[in-house]
Enzyme design. Structure first.
Site, mmCIF file in Angstrom:
data_model
loop_
_atom_site.group_PDB
_atom_site.id
_atom_site.type_symbol
_atom_site.label_atom_id
_atom_site.label_comp_id
_atom_site.label_asym_id
_atom_site.label_seq_id
_atom_site.Cartn_x
_atom_site.Cartn_y
_atom_site.Cartn_z
ATOM 1 C CG ASN A 81 1.197 -6.580 4.308
ATOM 2 O OD1 ASN A 81 0.832 -6.960 5.338
ATOM 3 N ND2 ASN A 81 1.597 -6.872 3.346
ATOM 4 C CB CYS A 119 -0.828 0.030 1.291
ATOM 5 S SG CYS A 119 -1.911 -1.278 1.690
ATOM 6 N NE ARG A 126 -4.533 1.968 2.236
ATOM 7 C CZ ARG A 126 -4.495 1.422 3.445
ATOM 8 N NH1 ARG A 126 -5.310 1.622 4.354
ATOM 9 N NH2 ARG A 126 -3.508 0.506 3.845
#
Length: 325
Positions: A79, A2, A16
């Site tokens: 992540n 991400c 995001r």
């Protein structure tokens, strides 16, 4: 994988890209002030700041991927496999599971100073949401409407809180290493390059854009970190909301992942499921999806923020074609 940013042209936009190989049926969810947040090891939070973001509605509990509250504080979990470490419960600490971290912070903090104070007693515990839903390995970008941001990482050697001078975060490696890696790109520029090679060699500026020739273009997190930071710092700052929101999404889309380019398994490819951003000054939430690049809007202020019920909107994923003839 991400990418998350805080972009501050006039107002402040936080959000995001969510990059995964599978969608979880996430929704836009507004959590009003009187929704009862239940925590596994801490007392219920019956009254809190309202928030909006994208979450998985798991049995009427919003598992937020990212969100922003009515005070102008935003937070996203990204992540962080192989590094993220969750700890054993500690007596006297605020023991919070990773899936509770976003509402725990956004429910009671207005700005980064308050977040830092809250985290002095924070302990992130190794706890799954359920037998079928294991805790994701995450680190977090948190930003407020001053444009200030921090990164929170819980590693094997403890929790680290980094002031973030670039307002960006991707995935591995650790944030401090990502930040140091920017030193390798000090010569990148939107301008045509100066000949530093030799004054005895005549360089031919054969193409526009040569100043960014060595900007990394890979799908990997280190490349995306460099690219999104460069694009963010060189994006235009405009006067209108529409122009700045449009510029914000151009920044995120410059590091989005196309299907077919990032293989994570047999016939499995990671891609940018959605891009989103909240105007932290106004409480207006925007998003696009992989198959619908129209900018969709959910205004938190138009909802009953004193309710005790979650307010949900399905993500609009159908392609939108504007036929002019």
């Amino acid at each position: 994988m991400c990418t998350s940013i805080i972009f501050s042209p006039k107002d402040h936009y936080f959000g995001r890209n969510l990059d995964l190989e599978v969608s979880f049926g996430q929704q836009v969810i507004v959590t009003p002030r009187n929704y009862n947040f239940k925590f596994r090891k801490m007392p219920d939070m019956k009254k809190h700041f309202a928030m909006v973001g994208i979450a998985l509605n798991a049995g009427n509990y919003p598992l937020y991927f990212d969100a922003a509250n009515e005070k102008g504080l935003g937070m996203a979990g990204l992540n962080y496999p192989g590094n993220a470490t969750y700890y054993k419960e500690k007596e006297g600490k605020d023991n919070i599971a990773s899936f509770e971290f976003v509402p725990w912070v956004l429910g009671q903090c207005s700005n980064i100073s308050e977040v830092k104070e809250l985290l002095k007693n924070f302990n992130i515990i190794d706890l799954n949401f359920s037998d079928k839903m294991e805790a994701s390995p995450l680190h977090w970008l948190i930003a407020d409407k001053s444009g200030t941001s921090i990164v929170v990482e819980t590693d094997k050697d403890g929790m680290h809180i980094y002031d973030n001078p670039v307002g960006c975060l991707t995935n591995n490696p650790q944030f401090s290493k990502q930040l140091f890696n920017l030193n390798n790109y000090a010569d990148i520029s939107p301008a045509m390059p100066k000949n530093n090679f030799s004054d005895k060699v005549n360089m031919d500026g054969y193409s526009r854009g040569l100043g960014s020739r060595n900007l990394p273009g890979g799908m990997d997190s280190e490349s995306r970190f460099v690219r999104v930071a460069f694009n963010k710092f060189n994006a235009p700052h405009c006067e209108t909301e529409e122009e700045n929101v449009d510029n914000y999404f151009h920044i995120l889309h410059s590091v989005e992942q196309q299907r077919g380019l990032d293989q994570v398994g047999p016939d499995a490819f990671e891609y940018t499921i959605y891009s989103d951003g909240t105007n932290l000054d106004k409480g207006i939430f925007y998003y696009t999806t992989y198959t619908n690049k129209q900018i969709n809007v959910v205004d938190m202020n138009k909802e009953d923020l004193d309710s005790d019920k979650l307010i949900t909107y399905e993500l609009l994923t159908k392609p939108n074609f504007n036929h002019q003839n």
